[in-house]
Each structure stands twice: as C-alpha cells, then as structure tokens.
Design an enzyme around this catalytic site. Structure first.
Site, PDB file in Angstrom:
ATOM      1  N   THR A   1      -0.852 -22.840  18.991  1.00  0.00           N
ATOM      2  CA  THR A   1      -2.160 -22.485  19.540  1.00  0.00           C
ATOM      3  C   THR A   1      -2.855 -21.394  18.711  1.00  0.00           C
ATOM      4  OG1 THR A   1      -3.329 -21.582  21.453  1.00  0.00           O
ATOM      5  CG2 THR A   1      -1.041 -20.914  21.202  1.00  0.00           C
ATOM      6  N   GLN A   2      -4.178 -21.466  18.678  1.00  0.00           N
ATOM      7  CA  GLN A   2      -4.960 -20.409  18.023  1.00  0.00           C
ATOM      8  C   GLN A   2      -4.955 -19.132  18.848  1.00  0.00           C
ATOM      9  OE1 GLN A   2      -8.941 -21.903  17.280  1.00  0.00           O
ATOM     10  NE2 GLN A   2      -8.144 -23.689  16.175  1.00  0.00           N
TER      11      GLN A   2
ATOM     12  N   SER B   1       1.236  -7.754  -1.321  1.00  0.00           N
ATOM     13  CA  SER B   1       1.931  -8.861  -0.664  1.00  0.00           C
ATOM     14  C   SER B   1       1.089 -10.128  -0.585  1.00  0.00           C
ATOM     15  CB  SER B   1       2.417  -8.455   0.721  1.00  0.00           C
ATOM     16  OG  SER B   1       1.347  -8.381   1.634  1.00  0.00           O
ATOM     17  N   SER B   2      -0.199 -10.035  -0.858  1.00  0.00           N
ATOM     18  CA  SER B   2      -1.043 -11.238  -0.912  1.00  0.00           C
ATOM     19  C   SER B   2      -0.588 -12.152  -2.044  1.00  0.00           C
ATOM     20  CB  SER B   2      -2.503 -10.850  -1.153  1.00  0.00           C
ATOM     21  OG  SER B   2      -2.865  -9.818  -0.285  1.00  0.00           O
TER      22      SER B   2
ATOM     23  N   THR C   1       0.808  -1.224   0.000  1.00  0.00           N
ATOM     24  CA  THR C   1       0.000   0.000   0.000  1.00  0.00           C
ATOM     25  C   THR C   1       0.836   1.266   0.000  1.00  0.00           C
ATOM     26  OG1 THR C   1      -1.782  -1.112   1.180  1.00  0.00           O
ATOM     27  CG2 THR C   1      -1.716   1.271   1.396  1.00  0.00           C
TER      28      THR C   1
ATOM     29  N   THR D   1       3.171 -10.704  14.151  1.00  0.00           N
ATOM     30  CA  THR D   1       1.964 -11.162  13.473  1.00  0.00           C
ATOM     31  C   THR D   1       1.054  -9.953  13.223  1.00  0.00           C
ATOM     32  OG1 THR D   1       0.216 -12.845  13.524  1.00  0.00           O
ATOM     33  CG2 THR D   1       0.667 -11.759  15.617  1.00  0.00           C
TER      34      THR D   1
ATOM     35  N   THR E   1       1.488  -5.038   4.021  1.00  0.00           N
ATOM     36  CA  THR E   1       1.315  -5.511   5.401  1.00  0.00           C
ATOM     37  C   THR E   1       0.681  -6.908   5.474  1.00  0.00           C
ATOM     38  OG1 THR E   1      -0.832  -4.410   5.572  1.00  0.00           O
ATOM     39  CG2 THR E   1       1.084  -3.176   6.346  1.00  0.00           C
ATOM     40  N   ASP E   2      -0.063  -7.285   4.418  1.00  0.00           N
ATOM     41  CA  ASP E   2      -0.859  -8.516   4.545  1.00  0.00           C
ATOM     42  C   ASP E   2      -0.010  -9.750   4.839  1.00  0.00           C
ATOM     43  OD1 ASP E   2      -3.175  -7.124   4.212  1.00  0.00           O
ATOM     44  OD2 ASP E   2      -3.454  -7.642   2.099  1.00  0.00           O
TER      45      ASP E   2
HETATM   46  N1  ASP Z   1      -2.886  -5.566   0.396  1.00  0.00           N
HETATM   47  C1  ASP Z   1      -1.749  -4.753   0.794  1.00  0.00           C
HETATM   48  C2  ASP Z   1      -0.500  -5.619   0.741  1.00  0.00           C
HETATM   49  O1  ASP Z   1      -0.300  -6.414   1.607  1.00  0.00           O
HETATM   50  C3  ASP Z   1      -1.982  -4.224   2.160  1.00  0.00           C
HETATM   51  C4  ASP Z   1      -0.901  -3.300   2.675  1.00  0.00           C
HETATM   52  O2  ASP Z   1       0.138  -3.106   2.132  1.00  0.00           O
HETATM   53  O3  ASP Z   1      -1.148  -2.738   3.750  1.00  0.00           O
HETATM   54  O4  ASP Z   1       0.260  -5.488  -0.182  1.00  0.00           O
END
Ligand code: ASP
Length: 342
Positions: A272-273, A59-60, A13, A161, A90-91
């Site tokens: 653990t969850q 990053s997904s 992002t 995390t 961040t993902d």
């Molecule tokens: N979907 C974005 C990514 O992980 C979210 C982000 O960067 O905050 O690339």
C-alpha cells in the site's frame, strides 16, 4: 570486559565536510572528528575499530552490490566482534537495513545502522547522539537483529522507512513497535525482538542481479505504461497501490496487462502507498481484481522490505510460483503474517 564493535563506515552526511559544491565525504575525516570528541573515548564506550569503505558514498549511489559487500564483511569479521555499527547515508538506509536481514541468515549479534542529518563536524549535529547511541546499543544489548538507530529510536531494519528529509526523527517503523526504548537508559523490548540464535550459524546469501522494480499507481495510469514497465527482462514488481491494496479494477486493459505478466512468470507484489496499515486484497472489489490478475499481497511490508525480499528470493534461484508463495510469509520479521490475507 569491554565489548568490541566494528564500525563499517560506508559514507553519508555524518562524515561529510563542507566544500564549495556542498557537503561531500573525505577519506579519513570522520575518524579524525571522532578522535577529537571526548564522548568517543569515554570509559563507557565499547572498544571500536573503524573500517572505512572506499570510495565513501552518498547513499543515493548505493545498491545491491554494496549491500553484499557489507554482508560479506560482517561475515568475515563476525567472530572478532560483539556487534557491528554501519554508518550510512540516510537516503537509502532503510533499503540497506531491509536487505541485510535477508542476506544474513542466522544472525546472532546486533548490527545497527545509523547516520545523521547534519555532519558530525557541525554544531548541532545529530550525528554525535546517533553514533554514541548506536555504539551503546551494541555494548549494552544482545539484540540478534539488523536494527536502525536514529533520533533516539531503535527500529527493526526491515520495518523502517525514511519519513523526514531534514528532521532529526527521520525514520519510522509504521507497522511494528520499536525494538527498545532509548531514554536515560537503553531498554530493549524483548517481546518485540526475534529469538536468540546459535552464535556460529551465520550464512550470507549473496544477491544476484535480479531484475525487480517498483511502480506507484496514480489516478489515470495507463495500461501501456504498466505494460512497458512489466516488459522482459523484468522479473518482479512492487506495485504500490491505494489504501488496503486497491487498483483501477475497471480498467480491463490494465488488468489484462497484469494477468499476462503473471502468465510470463513476473512476480507482482501489492504494497500500500499508505504509511500505516496492511494490504487486504479481499477487502474491496478493486483489490480482489488485482488478486485475480495474479498479484500477491505484501501485507504490511514497507516497499523497501518487499523490494529487497524479492531480490533475495530471486537470488536463491526459486521459481516464480515459490516466490509468490514466500512473499506473504514472514521470513525475518518483515511482515505481520496474520495480516497476509490474500
Ligand atoms: N544524501 C545523504 C546520503 O544518503 C543524506 C544523508 O546521509 O543524510 O548519503
């Protein structure tokens, strides 16, 4: 002498631009935005160069081959820089931050991942603060670790995390203290940082395409479902269990499925969850049944650390017996070994 930092820009992002389809990355754009902001040319800033990946990714869409590209670039550029900032979405940032410490053995310079929830080009972006702080961490400290710097926190990468989809405090390190305090000054906490290492001893461990996965238990989960997940060619599984590492021990069929997978050499690791706390498979009968079926404790590791550690250990070519022995051991600060009871 100013420190020299290499920024590895993978996407996320922070460098995205609004488009009719929503935020999307555009080549070269982040560098232009940074050049227009006085903070990044302030005399307090270290010298930096930006190495932009192509294509820039949400990053997904990242995985082990992208982690390997980053690790190799760090090794290639290692002698020329005092440290590295990885700009990342961040993902899946916590996965990359967990994988890199295993791949970069003998790391003696800071590698700091950061990103943002709002693009740098927008008013109220948290990207300015995060990126400036990440650069300052490299400029002002000697932390020989992969760290994650976000929302004024400095965390060990393989303990981090993502805990908030939209908040500025998007990451936590539930089972390990912060590596430093970020306030008016940046103060590392030496007692929580791994010991310094010889600067020229970096080795990159490449990742193979190990077949590992993760499965979250839920009340009513069937033995059939678990059997399907554990089918060949799966080599390893992070089993996300309840509480202190408990599962449906009364389900003899499910326990038999786990035991049969163990016999075939599948490595099953118990995490653990719960966000905080550790697995103790001896705490309850519902946990010791998993241990009897061959499941090994993941102690207080995050699921991200357990998964990436397993990929790393399989990539070393170790047999399942050795991987089972290594999973509850502390290799890079990813778990608290006194917690690795069973
Ligand atoms: N979907 C974005 C990514 O992980 C979210 C982000 O960067 O905050 O690339």
């Amino acid at each position: 002498m100013k420190k020299k930092v290499c920024i590895l820009y993978t996407g996320g992002t922070i460098g995205m631009k609004p488009t009719p389809q929503g935020y999307a990355p555009e080549a070269g754009y982040l560098g232009l935005v940074m050049a227009s902001m006085p903070d990044f040319s302030s005399p307090e800033m270290p010298e930096y160069v930006i190495r932009e990946y192509s294509p820039l990714l949400d990053s997904s869409n990242m995985g082990p081959r992208h982690w390997l590209a980053i690790a190799r670039d760090i090794a290639d550029l290692y002698r020329d820089f005092d440290g590295f900032v990885i700009i990342h979405g961040t993902d899946t940032m916590a996965y990359t931050a967990s994988a890199l410490p295993f791949m970069l053995e003998g790391l003696a310079k800071p590698v700091v991942l950061t990103g943002s929830q709002i693009p740098l080009c927008r008013v109220r972006s948290d990207g300015r603060e995060n990126l400036v702080t990440a650069l300052m961490v490299v400029a002002q400290t000697h932390i020989p670790e992969v760290c994650l710097c976000f929302g004024n926190r400095l965390l060990r990468g393989c303990r981090a995390t993502k805990v908030d989809a939209a908040g500025f405090q998007a990451f936590d390190s539930p089972n390990y203290p912060d590596l430093g305090h970020i306030g008016v000054t940046i103060r590392p906490h030496p007692e929580h940082i791994l010991p310094a290492r010889p600067v020229n001893g970096l080795t990159v461990h490449p990742l193979s395409d190990a077949r590992v996965g993760a499965l979250r238990l839920f009340p009513g989960i069937s033995a059939d479902l678990v059997a399907n997940v554990l089918r060949s060619p799966l080599q390893g599984l992070v089993l996300e269990t309840y509480g202190m590492g408990n599962g449906p021990s009364d389900d003899a069929g499910l326990m038999a499925v786990l035991a049969e997978a163990y016999e075939r050499g599948v490595v099953i690791v118990n995490c653990t969850q719960c966000l905080r706390g550790t697995v103790d498979q001896g705490g309850y009968a519902a946990g010791s049944a998993l241990a009897r079926a061959g499941v090994v404790s993941g102690a207080d590791m995050t699921a991200e650390a357990a998964l990436t550690k397993m990929i790393y250990l399989f990539s070393l070519g170790l047999p399942p017996r050795d991987i089972r022995a290594q999973m509850p051991r502390n290799l890079r600060g990813e778990l608290t070994e006194s917690h690795a009871r069973s």
